[in-house]
Scaffold this motif. Structure first.
Motif, PDB file in Angstrom:
ATOM      1  N   PRO A  83      -4.003   5.124   1.339  1.00  0.00           N
ATOM      2  CA  PRO A  83      -2.895   4.162   1.485  1.00  0.00           C
ATOM      3  C   PRO A  83      -2.647   3.700   2.916  1.00  0.00           C
ATOM      4  CG  PRO A  83      -2.282   5.924  -0.021  1.00  0.00           C
ATOM      5  CD  PRO A  83      -3.590   6.322   0.586  1.00  0.00           C
ATOM      6  N   PRO A 110       0.794  -1.231   0.000  1.00  0.00           N
ATOM      7  CA  PRO A 110       0.000   0.000   0.000  1.00  0.00           C
ATOM      8  C   PRO A 110       0.829   1.286   0.000  1.00  0.00           C
ATOM      9  CG  PRO A 110       0.055  -0.913   2.209  1.00  0.00           C
ATOM     10  CD  PRO A 110       0.824  -1.865   1.337  1.00  0.00           C
ATOM     11  N   LEU A 111       2.053   1.252   0.548  1.00  0.00           N
ATOM     12  CA  LEU A 111       2.812   2.486   0.740  1.00  0.00           C
ATOM     13  C   LEU A 111       3.986   2.641  -0.208  1.00  0.00           C
ATOM     14  CD1 LEU A 111       2.881   2.601   4.659  1.00  0.00           C
ATOM     15  CD2 LEU A 111       1.236   3.649   3.086  1.00  0.00           C
TER      16      LEU A 111
END
Length: 417
Positions: free
Chosen positions: A356, A42-43
């Motif tokens: 995120p 996600p990051l």
């Protein structure tokens, strides 16, 4: 300070079969790798700012988990030899058969499961980047993974990024007996020198010929990893070989001092080459040939030092906690299957949330238990059923022989893709 105090104990005070801190270290390395990959979904490779910046950003350095595991591999494989008479129980044939039984069944089971899933849902559709499989998989990818040649043909390591380290360690097993012969014949200093010369020579060859003509292959990658295996063997010799009995206490205290100095050196190196975005990842990765041996040396120093700490002391008790020892016991399976599991779960988060950090927290809450439970179940089927159960040559190494040499790295998927 405890680590430099007279609480350091001698070999006679240590229970011979209680080196469970090795499983604790193995568990911490495996969790670091798993959480690092979990963060990337996600990051990405962007450094985080805010209240959780330090631990979140530390996860981006999960590549160094492979260094820990490779040094542990050399240490565990050498342990029964340095504590015994230096000979292999069952001979070299038995050694290689045990390594194959330990490494190959879980690996091929993972490969088969991934290829089965890819038949119905091409992994490129739900991976976090386009380096996964496709519906029409090239034949080169298949045979490279079947023959464990991902370290020689890294361009075809597209099935499961971390697979490269299995191939790397598998090929390093071929030189392990030679390294043991150097140690037995010429000692630890000669072993370290030989490993360094080999690493430098292979790295220079790799730089000169990134691709070997005609066969389009590479020098086994990373070419300098042999020095990490050597560091593990040397650590086992310094910590337990009868040759160093008279200077054991001094070596163990010196190991803690060396570890402290290495922490400072590694901290300075990471400060000079921090990971904050994709371009910085490339700059940092270009320094692996220097940073990996430093991380390996730190791991080796810690192993020598920990071998002299009584099991009743806080550090040993932490590393030998039941939870860490349990995870360490199935860390190889955790390494093998965590990326496919996280990939599937991340696909689900894309349908639920957009922010995120929220995706990360959701993936963290679901991914950690799923990966741990899934890896434990996988190990029950594919590790314990087929893994070697023979007693080692020396009873002091009994606990380690069962799970010696487990590779857990981060693999090419830890690089930007």
């Amino acid at each position: 300070m405890l680590l430099f105090s007279d609480r350091i104990v001698t070999d006679r005070q240590l229970p011979a079969d209680r080196l469970l801190f090795l499983d604790g270290l193995r568990a911490l390395a495996a969790l670091w790798v798993m959480l690092g990959h979990l963060r990337l979904f996600p990051l990405g490779w962007t450094a985080w700012e805010g209240w959780a910046a330090a631990p979140l950003n530390a996860l981006m350095y999960m590549h160094y988990g492979v260094d820990v595991f490779l040094v542990l591999s050399g240490f565990c494989l050498a342990l029964p030899l340095v504590r015994g008479d230096g000979t292999y129980r069952g001979g070299l044939k038995g050694f290689f058969a045990a390594r194959a039984a330990r490494i190959l069944p879980p690996y091929f089971a993972t490969l088969a499961l991934i290829l089965l899933v890819n038949t119905f849902v091409p992994i490129v559709r739900w991976a976090r980047h386009d380096l996964g499989l496709t519906g029409d998989m090239p034949w080169q990818v298949l045979w490279t993974n079947l023959l464990l040649m991902q370290d020689i043909y890294p361009q075809y390591n597209n099935v499961n990024g971390p697979f490269w380290s299995v191939a790397t360690e598998w090929h390093l097993y071929a030189v392990f007996p030679l390294l043991i012969w150097v140690w037995r014949r010429h000692g630890v200093a000669a072993l370290l020198a030989a490993g360094t010369v080999a690493a430098v020579a292979l790295t220079a060859l790799s730089d000169a010929f990134p691709r070997i003509p005609v066969i389009d292959a590479s020098v086994p990658q990373p070419p300098y990893y042999v020095v990490l295996l050597v560091q593990g063997i040397a650590a086992a010799a310094l910590a337990f070989s009868p040759r160093f009995e008279s200077v054991r206490a001094m070596l163990r205290k010196g190991a803690w001092l060396a570890a402290l100095l290495l922490v400072v050196a590694i901290g300075a190196a990471f400060h000079a080459y921090p990971i904050v975005d994709v371009p910085s990842v490339l700059r940092h990765n270009a320094m692996f040939r220097w940073f990996d041996p430093l991380a390996g040396a730190l791991t080796a120093a810690l192993l020598v030092g920990l071998a002299g700490v009584a099991p009743t002391q806080p550090l040993r008790r932490l590393l030998e906690s039941s939870a860490l020892v349990k995870v360490g016991g199935f860390s190889y399976s955790l390494y093998l299957i965590h990326i496919p599991l996280l990939t599937a779960l991340y696909g689900a988060t894309l349908l639920l949330v957009e922010e995120p950090l929220t995706r990360f927290l959701l993936l963290l809450a679901a991914g950690v238990p799923v990966c741990l439970i899934g890896a434990w179940m996988f190990s029950r089927v594919f590790e314990r059923r087929f893994g070697p159960r023979a007693r080692p040559a020396h009873p002091a190494a009994q606990v380690q022989q069962v799970r010696a040499g487990e590779p857990v790295p981060s693999g090419p998927s830890s690089r930007p893709g």
